[in-house]
Design a protein around this motif. Structure first.
Motif, PDB file in Angstrom:
ATOM      1  N   PRO A 101      23.973  23.295  35.837  1.00 24.27           N
ATOM      2  CA  PRO A 101      23.034  24.373  36.185  1.00 24.27           C
ATOM      3  C   PRO A 101      21.945  24.511  35.138  1.00 24.27           C
ATOM      4  N   CYS A 102      20.926  25.263  35.485  1.00 23.66           N
ATOM      5  CA  CYS A 102      19.828  25.549  34.563  1.00 23.66           C
ATOM      6  C   CYS A 102      20.346  26.345  33.379  1.00 23.66           C
ATOM      7  N   ARG A 103      19.937  25.952  32.180  1.00 24.80           N
ATOM      8  CA  ARG A 103      20.401  26.652  30.979  1.00 24.80           C
ATOM      9  C   ARG A 103      19.785  28.032  30.847  1.00 24.80           C
ATOM     10  N   GLY A 104      18.705  28.291  31.555  1.00 22.53           N
ATOM     11  CA  GLY A 104      18.057  29.587  31.449  1.00 22.53           C
ATOM     12  C   GLY A 104      18.605  30.625  32.402  1.00 22.53           C
ATOM     13  N   CYS A 105      18.674  30.288  33.702  1.00 29.75           N
ATOM     14  CA  CYS A 105      19.103  31.255  34.708  1.00 29.75           C
ATOM     15  C   CYS A 105      20.402  30.878  35.399  1.00 29.75           C
ATOM     16  N   CYS A 159      15.058  24.779  35.039  1.00 33.89           N
ATOM     17  CA  CYS A 159      14.311  24.814  36.289  1.00 33.89           C
ATOM     18  C   CYS A 159      12.838  25.089  35.970  1.00 33.89           C
ATOM     19  N   LEU A 160      11.962  24.917  36.956  1.00 33.11           N
ATOM     20  CA  LEU A 160      10.519  25.093  36.727  1.00 33.11           C
ATOM     21  C   LEU A 160      10.172  26.527  36.350  1.00 33.11           C
ATOM     22  N   GLN A 161      10.899  27.501  36.915  1.00 28.44           N
ATOM     23  CA  GLN A 161      10.594  28.901  36.610  1.00 28.44           C
ATOM     24  C   GLN A 161      10.883  29.218  35.143  1.00 28.44           C
ATOM     25  N   CYS A 162      12.039  28.782  34.634  1.00 24.89           N
ATOM     26  CA  CYS A 162      12.367  29.038  33.229  1.00 24.89           C
ATOM     27  C   CYS A 162      11.453  28.250  32.297  1.00 24.89           C
ATOM     28  N   PHE A 163      11.027  27.062  32.737  1.00 28.00           N
ATOM     29  CA  PHE A 163      10.128  26.256  31.897  1.00 28.00           C
ATOM     30  C   PHE A 163       8.756  26.916  31.789  1.00 28.00           C
ATOM     31  N   THR A 164       8.251  27.474  32.892  1.00 27.69           N
ATOM     32  CA  THR A 164       6.906  28.071  32.862  1.00 27.69           C
ATOM     33  C   THR A 164       6.865  29.350  32.028  1.00 27.69           C
ATOM     34  N   ARG A 165       7.995  30.061  31.930  1.00 28.65           N
ATOM     35  CA  ARG A 165       7.991  31.272  31.091  1.00 28.65           C
ATOM     36  C   ARG A 165       8.391  30.992  29.651  1.00 28.65           C
ATOM     37  N   GLY A 166       8.557  29.712  29.279  1.00 28.34           N
ATOM     38  CA  GLY A 166       8.808  29.346  27.886  1.00 28.34           C
ATOM     39  C   GLY A 166      10.195  29.724  27.389  1.00 28.34           C
ATOM     40  N   PHE A 167      11.218  29.433  28.172  1.00 32.32           N
ATOM     41  CA  PHE A 167      12.586  29.799  27.765  1.00 32.32           C
ATOM     42  C   PHE A 167      12.998  29.028  26.508  1.00 32.32           C
ATOM     43  N   GLU A 168      13.575  29.734  25.530  1.00 31.67           N
ATOM     44  CA  GLU A 168      14.081  29.138  24.291  1.00 31.67           C
ATOM     45  C   GLU A 168      15.517  29.561  24.088  1.00 31.67           C
ATOM     46  N   TYR A 169      16.309  28.627  23.563  1.00 33.08           N
ATOM     47  CA  TYR A 169      17.749  28.895  23.394  1.00 33.08           C
ATOM     48  C   TYR A 169      18.257  28.078  22.203  1.00 33.08           C
ATOM     49  N   LYS A 170      18.742  28.776  21.173  1.00 29.14           N
ATOM     50  CA  LYS A 170      19.262  28.142  19.952  1.00 29.14           C
ATOM     51  C   LYS A 170      18.227  27.172  19.373  1.00 29.14           C
ATOM     52  N   LYS A 171      18.529  25.846  19.334  1.00 31.34           N
ATOM     53  CA  LYS A 171      17.617  24.881  18.733  1.00 31.34           C
ATOM     54  C   LYS A 171      16.465  24.492  19.656  1.00 31.34           C
ATOM     55  N   HIS A 172      16.571  24.813  20.916  1.00 34.50           N
ATOM     56  CA  HIS A 172      15.505  24.431  21.857  1.00 34.50           C
ATOM     57  C   HIS A 172      14.324  25.381  21.718  1.00 34.50           C
ATOM     58  N   GLN A 173      13.138  24.785  21.549  1.00 37.14           N
ATOM     59  CA  GLN A 173      11.904  25.541  21.440  1.00 37.14           C
ATOM     60  C   GLN A 173      10.985  25.172  22.610  1.00 37.14           C
ATOM     61  N   SER A 174      10.088  26.077  22.919  1.00 38.07           N
ATOM     62  CA  SER A 174       9.210  25.876  24.072  1.00 38.07           C
ATOM     63  C   SER A 174       8.166  24.791  23.827  1.00 38.07           C
ATOM     64  N   ASN A 175       7.937  24.406  22.545  1.00 41.47           N
ATOM     65  CA  ASN A 175       6.951  23.366  22.251  1.00 41.47           C
ATOM     66  C   ASN A 175       7.568  21.981  22.149  1.00 41.47           C
ATOM     67  N   HIS A 176       8.851  21.820  22.513  1.00 44.85           N
ATOM     68  CA  HIS A 176       9.479  20.505  22.495  1.00 44.85           C
ATOM     69  C   HIS A 176       8.879  19.610  23.576  1.00 44.85           C
ATOM     70  N   SER A 177       8.868  18.303  23.324  1.00 47.82           N
ATOM     71  CA  SER A 177       8.461  17.361  24.370  1.00 47.82           C
ATOM     72  C   SER A 177       9.495  17.365  25.493  1.00 47.82           C
ATOM     73  N   TYR A 178       9.066  17.004  26.692  1.00 41.29           N
ATOM     74  CA  TYR A 178       9.947  17.143  27.845  1.00 41.29           C
ATOM     75  C   TYR A 178       9.700  16.001  28.832  1.00 41.29           C
ATOM     76  N   GLU A 179      10.623  15.882  29.772  1.00 41.31           N
ATOM     77  CA  GLU A 179      10.515  14.899  30.838  1.00 41.31           C
ATOM     78  C   GLU A 179      10.671  15.619  32.176  1.00 41.31           C
ATOM     79  N   ILE A 180       9.884  15.180  33.152  1.00 40.11           N
ATOM     80  CA  ILE A 180       9.980  15.737  34.499  1.00 40.11           C
ATOM     81  C   ILE A 180      10.943  14.864  35.291  1.00 40.11           C
ATOM     82  N   MET A 181      12.065  15.432  35.689  1.00 40.85           N
ATOM     83  CA  MET A 181      13.102  14.686  36.387  1.00 40.85           C
ATOM     84  C   MET A 181      12.893  14.827  37.899  1.00 40.85           C
ATOM     85  N   THR A 182      12.542  13.722  38.521  1.00 43.61           N
ATOM     86  CA  THR A 182      12.324  13.722  39.957  1.00 43.61           C
ATOM     87  C   THR A 182      12.563  12.314  40.487  1.00 43.61           C
ATOM     88  N   SER A 183      12.873  12.215  41.736  1.00 48.98           N
ATOM     89  CA  SER A 183      13.052  10.919  42.384  1.00 48.98           C
ATOM     90  C   SER A 183      12.054  10.745  43.520  1.00 48.98           C
TER      91      SER A 183
END
Length: 445
Positions: free
Chosen positions: A16-20, A42-66
């Protein structure tokens, strides 16, 4: 950067999404700097800049899609995986069923695409061959661990062993009856047609989703049975009997929680408890030596030898106490001695002691058909016959005395008489019998 999602198209297969904590639907975001395990949003938590422990909103990311082409511009990666899954489910050549399962491609499209890219593609065939060779080399170079379900027994149909295996068929590696065996009945009358309303279509989709969840539960139960070796239950019981009785009781209690942990973690827990049991028994033995004033192991050997001699002498005194009530009659005394000699020789024959003075002891109790008789061993049956005690009552008295002895560490005759309110002579015989058989212990003199 777009990447092929490492999980299936089913949202229940992904974490599941780590944010919601909602189920992830493609596309979703994977942090390129956090992990393992993968940090998914999820896209909603990503757009609001969710941060948790070591994860920061300015980290590089990958878009997972097929939703991108792989082998053919008109086929997305999601459709490629759906095609492979449909061919695996429906079988090669059943293109109409494959198209019905995919829903987005026709029968001819599925057949042409599969034959072109997965059958007649030399590059793909060579890749499969190299992967197969690498897998074989891996199995050759790696020691294969023992699996209890590799060679399960093959009992005849409707035999006792077959019923113990819950109808498992080793030749097919499956059961005669599945868990939730009638789950498919809810789908037999469902048919998707074009003129369905939105509400009816959503209702049918919900029924299919429920059916998928029931299939997952069926597979989960099969996985637990195979991982823990529960198919060959006889071998499982043989392995269990190597533990002491207290650990066996824990094994039986904790078996229902094995589904929570893996087989390795479950075995580690049982082994650690068995080690704790051995350590506690050794600690009690050393504490007994300390209370006796022993400070060396040489003295401990002498102590154990003398303790065994004292126990044997105490047992003889207990046996002789039964003779005292017949000592005034020589005939009854001779009968008692003959009975003890027969018991020592392994012949368990119960004969009433008859005195020459005319007093006749009560005949032994007939235990045939009484409940609980099958739970008694030969010596316990003999005791119940002589004392004239029904097996059910004896088992209750035995459990009460053993529980009290376990709590107190030892048990006196006076305590036993206060626990079971029956004839004092019967209580004494039960108490002495449990002492002789090692079920309870007396306090140290």
């Amino acid at each position: 950067m777009d990447r092929l999602a490492p999980y299936g198209s089913d949202p229940f297969d992904k974490p599941p999404c780590r944010g919601c904590s909602s189920y992830l639907m493609e596309p979703y975001i994977k942090c390129a700097e956090c992990g393992p395990p993968a940090f998914l949003l999820c896209l909603q938590c990503f757009t609001r800049g969710f941060e948790y422990k070591k994860h920061q909103s300015n980290h590089s990311y990958e878009i997972m899609t097929s939703d991108f082409p792989v082998l053919d511009p008109s086929w997305t990666a999601r459709e490629e995986m759906a095609l492979l899954e449909a061919v695996m489910d429906c079988g090669f050549g059943n293109w109409q069923d494959v198209a019905n399962q995919m829903r987005t491609k026709t029968k001819d499209d599925c057949e042409k695409h599969y034959m072109k890219h997965f059958i007649n593609n030399p590059l793909f065939a060579s890749t499969l061959l190299s992967l197969k060779q690498a897998e074989e080399e891996k199995h050759v170079n790696t020691a294969v661990s023992f699996q209890p379900t590799d060679d399960p027994p093959r009992p005849t149909f409707d035999s006792l062993l077959s019923r113990d295996m819950a109808g498992y068929m080793p030749a097919r590696a499956d059961f005669i009856e599945e868990f939730d065996n009638y789950a498919e009945w809810d789908l037999r009358d469902i048919d998707f047609v074009e003129d369905d309303s939105d509400v009816l279509h959503a209702l049918k989709i919900s029924v299919v989703d429920i059916y998928h969840s029931r299939l997952k539960e069926r597979q989960r139960r099969k996985r637990i049975i195979r991982e823990h070796g529960l198919i060959n239950f006889r071998k499982f019981q043989i392995l269990e009997k190597r533990y002491p009785k207290d650990v066996q009781e824990l094994y039986d209690t904790m078996r229902r929680f094995a589904r929570v942990s893996g087989p390795l973690e479950h075995d580690k827990f049982i082994e650690s408890h068995a080690l704790e049991f051995e350590l506690r028994r050794e600690i009690r033995r050393l504490q007994e030596y300390r209370r006796a004033g022993i400070k060396s192991f040489c003295s401990a050997k002498v102590y154990d030898k003398l303790k065994k001699t004292r126990e044997e002498a105490r047992m003889k005194r207990t046996m002789l106490s039964e003779v005292l009530q017949y000592i005034h009659d020589g005939n009854a005394c001779q009968q008692w001695l003959k009975r003890q000699a027969a018991i020592d020789a392994g012949i368990h024959q119960i004969t009433p002691l008859v005195s020459s003075s005319g007093r006749r002891s009560a005949p032994p109790l007939d235990l045939t058909g009484l409940p609980g008789t099958e739970k008694l061993n030969d010596k316990e049956r003999e005791l119940c016959q002589v004392v004239r005690l029904v097996p059910g009552a004896y088992l209750e008295y035995k459990a009460a005395l053993m529980n009290e002895c376990r709590k107190q560490g030892s048990l006196r005759l006076a305590q036993a008489r206060s626990l079971i309110k029956i004839d004092v002579n019967k209580t004494r015989k039960i108490y002495d019998f449990l002492i002789r058989e090692g079920f309870i212990v007396k306090p140290l003199p």
